[in-house]
Each structure stands twice: as structure tokens, then as C-alpha cells.
Design a protein around this motif. Sequence first.
Motif, PDB file in Angstrom:
ATOM      1  N   HIS A  50      54.443  59.573 -17.082  1.00 19.41           N
ATOM      2  CA  HIS A  50      55.633  59.855 -17.879  1.00 19.41           C
ATOM      3  C   HIS A  50      55.582  59.020 -19.158  1.00 19.41           C
ATOM      4  N   ASP A  51      55.081  59.624 -20.223  1.00 21.24           N
ATOM      5  CA  ASP A  51      54.897  58.928 -21.496  1.00 21.24           C
ATOM      6  C   ASP A  51      55.557  59.698 -22.637  1.00 21.24           C
ATOM      7  N   ASP A  52      56.624  60.447 -22.298  1.00 22.70           N
ATOM      8  CA  ASP A  52      57.259  61.325 -23.281  1.00 22.70           C
ATOM      9  C   ASP A  52      58.755  60.998 -23.381  1.00 22.70           C
ATOM     10  N   ALA A  53      59.067  59.960 -24.150  1.00 20.10           N
ATOM     11  CA  ALA A  53      60.459  59.525 -24.278  1.00 20.10           C
ATOM     12  C   ALA A  53      61.311  60.536 -25.035  1.00 20.10           C
ATOM     13  N   GLU A  54      60.696  61.345 -25.872  1.00 18.27           N
ATOM     14  CA  GLU A  54      61.464  62.303 -26.677  1.00 18.27           C
ATOM     15  C   GLU A  54      61.942  63.477 -25.841  1.00 18.27           C
ATOM     16  N   ARG A  55      61.080  64.043 -25.011  1.00 20.59           N
ATOM     17  CA  ARG A  55      61.455  65.244 -24.250  1.00 20.59           C
ATOM     18  C   ARG A  55      61.950  64.924 -22.849  1.00 20.59           C
ATOM     19  N   GLU A  56      61.565  63.764 -22.308  1.00 28.96           N
ATOM     20  CA  GLU A  56      62.037  63.373 -20.975  1.00 28.96           C
ATOM     21  C   GLU A  56      62.280  61.871 -20.976  1.00 28.96           C
ATOM     22  N   PHE A  57      61.426  61.092 -20.322  1.00 28.63           N
ATOM     23  CA  PHE A  57      61.537  59.631 -20.281  1.00 28.63           C
ATOM     24  C   PHE A  57      60.132  59.042 -20.301  1.00 28.63           C
ATOM     25  N   ALA A  58      60.007  57.840 -20.816  1.00 26.54           N
ATOM     26  CA  ALA A  58      58.726  57.131 -20.807  1.00 26.54           C
ATOM     27  C   ALA A  58      58.855  55.909 -19.918  1.00 26.54           C
ATOM     28  N   TYR A  59      58.045  55.842 -18.854  1.00 25.25           N
ATOM     29  CA  TYR A  59      58.117  54.723 -17.915  1.00 25.25           C
ATOM     30  C   TYR A  59      56.867  54.717 -17.051  1.00 25.25           C
ATOM     31  N   ASP A  60      56.550  53.584 -16.479  1.00 26.09           N
ATOM     32  CA  ASP A  60      55.505  53.475 -15.458  1.00 26.09           C
ATOM     33  C   ASP A  60      55.753  52.223 -14.630  1.00 26.09           C
ATOM     34  N   ARG A  61      55.186  51.077 -15.041  1.00 23.17           N
ATOM     35  CA  ARG A  61      55.317  49.860 -14.243  1.00 23.17           C
ATOM     36  C   ARG A  61      56.733  49.301 -14.280  1.00 23.17           C
ATOM     37  N   ASP A  62      57.562  49.738 -15.232  1.00 24.29           N
ATOM     38  CA  ASP A  62      58.889  49.165 -15.403  1.00 24.29           C
ATOM     39  C   ASP A  62      59.969  49.870 -14.589  1.00 24.29           C
ATOM     40  N   PHE A  63      59.611  50.797 -13.710  1.00 26.60           N
ATOM     41  CA  PHE A  63      60.601  51.496 -12.873  1.00 26.60           C
ATOM     42  C   PHE A  63      60.598  50.859 -11.487  1.00 26.60           C
ATOM     43  N   PRO A  64      61.549  49.973 -11.202  1.00 21.68           N
ATOM     44  CA  PRO A  64      61.494  49.202  -9.955  1.00 21.68           C
ATOM     45  C   PRO A  64      61.477  50.052  -8.680  1.00 21.68           C
ATOM     46  N   LEU A  65      62.152  51.201  -8.690  1.00 21.20           N
ATOM     47  CA  LEU A  65      62.247  51.991  -7.470  1.00 21.20           C
ATOM     48  C   LEU A  65      60.963  52.757  -7.154  1.00 21.20           C
ATOM     49  N   SER A  66      60.138  53.008  -8.164  1.00 24.93           N
ATOM     50  CA  SER A  66      58.904  53.765  -7.920  1.00 24.93           C
ATOM     51  C   SER A  66      57.907  53.487  -9.038  1.00 24.93           C
ATOM     52  N   PRO A  67      57.326  52.280  -9.063  1.00 22.81           N
ATOM     53  CA  PRO A  67      56.456  51.899 -10.175  1.00 22.81           C
ATOM     54  C   PRO A  67      55.106  52.605 -10.154  1.00 22.81           C
ATOM     55  N   LEU A  68      54.517  52.688 -11.334  1.00 24.41           N
ATOM     56  CA  LEU A  68      53.157  53.197 -11.499  1.00 24.41           C
ATOM     57  C   LEU A  68      52.334  52.087 -12.132  1.00 24.41           C
ATOM     58  N   VAL A  69      51.562  51.393 -11.324  1.00 25.46           N
ATOM     59  CA  VAL A  69      50.744  50.289 -11.810  1.00 25.46           C
ATOM     60  C   VAL A  69      49.307  50.469 -11.315  1.00 25.46           C
ATOM     61  N   GLU A  70      49.104  50.263 -10.011  1.00 22.39           N
ATOM     62  CA  GLU A  70      47.759  50.311  -9.439  1.00 22.39           C
ATOM     63  C   GLU A  70      47.123  51.682  -9.595  1.00 22.39           C
ATOM     64  N   ALA A  71      47.880  52.727  -9.346  1.00 29.97           N
ATOM     65  CA  ALA A  71      47.310  54.072  -9.426  1.00 29.97           C
ATOM     66  C   ALA A  71      46.825  54.385 -10.842  1.00 29.97           C
ATOM     67  N   LEU A  72      47.565  53.912 -11.843  1.00 27.83           N
ATOM     68  CA  LEU A  72      47.170  54.154 -13.222  1.00 27.83           C
ATOM     69  C   LEU A  72      45.955  53.315 -13.606  1.00 27.83           C
ATOM     70  N   GLU A  73      45.965  52.065 -13.188  1.00 26.12           N
ATOM     71  CA  GLU A  73      44.867  51.158 -13.533  1.00 26.12           C
ATOM     72  C   GLU A  73      43.556  51.546 -12.859  1.00 26.12           C
ATOM     73  N   LYS A  74      43.638  52.113 -11.658  1.00 25.84           N
ATOM     74  CA  LYS A  74      42.432  52.422 -10.893  1.00 25.84           C
ATOM     75  C   LYS A  74      42.112  53.909 -10.833  1.00 25.84           C
ATOM     76  N   ASP A 118      52.635  54.696  -7.601  1.00 26.23           N
ATOM     77  CA  ASP A 118      51.837  53.977  -6.613  1.00 26.23           C
ATOM     78  C   ASP A 118      52.161  54.437  -5.193  1.00 26.23           C
ATOM     79  N   GLY A 119      53.359  54.967  -4.989  1.00 24.73           N
ATOM     80  CA  GLY A 119      53.717  55.492  -3.677  1.00 24.73           C
ATOM     81  C   GLY A 119      52.889  56.688  -3.269  1.00 24.73           C
ATOM     82  N   ASP A 120      52.194  57.306  -4.242  1.00 27.43           N
ATOM     83  CA  ASP A 120      51.352  58.478  -3.982  1.00 27.43           C
ATOM     84  C   ASP A 120      49.872  58.133  -3.925  1.00 27.43           C
TER      85      ASP A 120
END
Length: 310
Positions: A261-285, A238-240
Motif C-alpha cells: 500500500h504505497d498510494d496515499a492519493e487514491r487509498e492509503f500509504a502504509y507498511d511497517r507503521d500499521f501496528p495492527l497488521s505491519p508489513l516489515v519482514e515480508a517486504l524486506e525478504k 507479515d501475517g501472510d
Amino acid sequence: MTDHPLPSWRNGPARTAILDFVARVTAENGPDHVPQPERIAVFDNDGTLWCEQPYQVQVFFLTDRVRELAAKDPALAARQPFKAFLEGDHATLHALGKQGIQELFFATHAGMTEDEFAVLARDWLARAKHPKLGRTFPQLTYQPQLELLDFLRANGFKIFVASGGGMDLIRAFSEDTYGIPPEQIIGSSMKLRFEAGDAGVSIVKLGELNSFDDREEKVVNIGLHIGRRPIFCFGNSDGDLAMLRYTLAGKGARLGLLLHHDDAEREFAYDRDFPLSPLVEALEKADAYGITVVSMQNAWSTVFPDAAAP
């Protein structure tokens, strides 16, 4: 331009969108042609060009810096928020927020010259390793993005980084790692002072935040430092979003990409649950704003250089 551009990108919507966009803006007689001086691309850094989990690289750098300062002044280790860094207190670190961490980072480098900081940063980047992935942080840049940077440059794009991270830390490795020179790095900055004396002429860091380059401030700093609206933008949070919307709002052909970031096997899977840099609005819109979402799991055949994955 190579015969097979973007080899680590799988065939799919994201790769197609990139290849189609570049073909259109570089076709000299085409309706979407963009003169080379106007081919400006901007990338976020943390989570877009290199790994930002479980924290942004700046947090690891700051933790090591606090350890150094605590060794000289043991009382520092008992004071917050320094104590939280030394103990890995996730709740306190998240409560500080990205701007709070940035302010603390700058405070721990007060009094250094820019040259002194550059030496410190390069030394740390050469030896510090990610606690889970076991590689130095510059080795955790994303191979598909390195290919994309090369592809854009080969097609006449000038590339900038616009990051919430500290500008001087990114400048310490960007040319060697990304091929992006320091003058094309925009990031959070600290106040500086010019000094001239018997020891020479230098710029000294004052340890105070000058600009926190996140959200709408990214757009302001793009205007200040570039002076052209980008036609290509790549972010991951969302910061972007403001930077993506600013890019896409211009006239003519435009492309805005959002890494999910939806690849827990090769890297990490996260979006809205990362408090320091969440991905919520940008993904939804994303669809409403015309942003192309890039699934790390689906779009990339490899993540890190040399196929090194956790």
C-alpha cells in the motif's frame, strides 16, 4: 478468459507475472501444467481484497456493536476496552492487538445463533460507511482484485480466502461481493455449541476464540480446511508471510504476490507503521523468498470500483 484480462492492471512486472503463471499452469501439454483440481488460490482479505485503513472493518463493526450494548447497559461505556472503542482511543485499540480485538469481537456476540449473526452482519454491511471514503465497506473492495478473481475462476482455479478477520463476517458478504461461497472462507473462528429444543435446532456462538487465523495458524487452517497446498497466494502483511512461503515451497509452478500500500492519493500509504497488521519482514525478504511485490501505485490503474477514490 477475456480478450483483455485484468483491465485495471497496468502493464508491468506484476501483471506479466500473473498472466505468465496462469498461461503456464493451464497449458495442457506444457511442462508446468497443473490439473484443474489442484489449481488452488488463497487470498488474504483485509488489505488484500478490501480496504483495512484506518482499522480493519471488523473494528468498525465491533465499535457499532459496543454502542448497541452500551445503549442497553450504560455502565459498559465506562469500562475498558469498551470505552476505547466508543472514544476512538487509538493507542488503546492498537495495544489490544489484532487477536485481542478478535477476542473482544467474539465476546460481544455470545449467545447468538449463526443465523442471527448472519442477519446482523448483512444489515450492518449494507448501511455502515467508511468514515473517510464515504462508501459501504463492500464497495471498498479493490477493482483489480475483483478482475483477478474472475480471471482465475475462468482458468479453472478454486479460490479460498484465508483471513485473520472473523470468518462469519466475511461469509456474510463474500459470495455477493467476491463470488466466493461461504464454504471457501477460512478465518478466525469462535467456539460453537449445538442446541436442540422447542425453539428448533441451531448452532450458538459461545463468545470464546477458537482459532486466530494469522501467521503460521493460517497455514495450519489451510491444511485443515483445504487439504491441498495452494499454487497461488496473495497477501499484504507479515501475517501472510507463512502462507506465502508455504505456497511457494511446493513443487512445480507457483506464484506468491504481496500488495504494498504505497498510494496515499487514491487509498492509503502504509507498511511497517500499521501496528495492527505491519508489513516489515515480508517486504524486506520478498526477493529472497521469491515473492512478487505489487505496488498499488504502479500496478493498478484504478483502485475501487467505478473509479471512486478519496
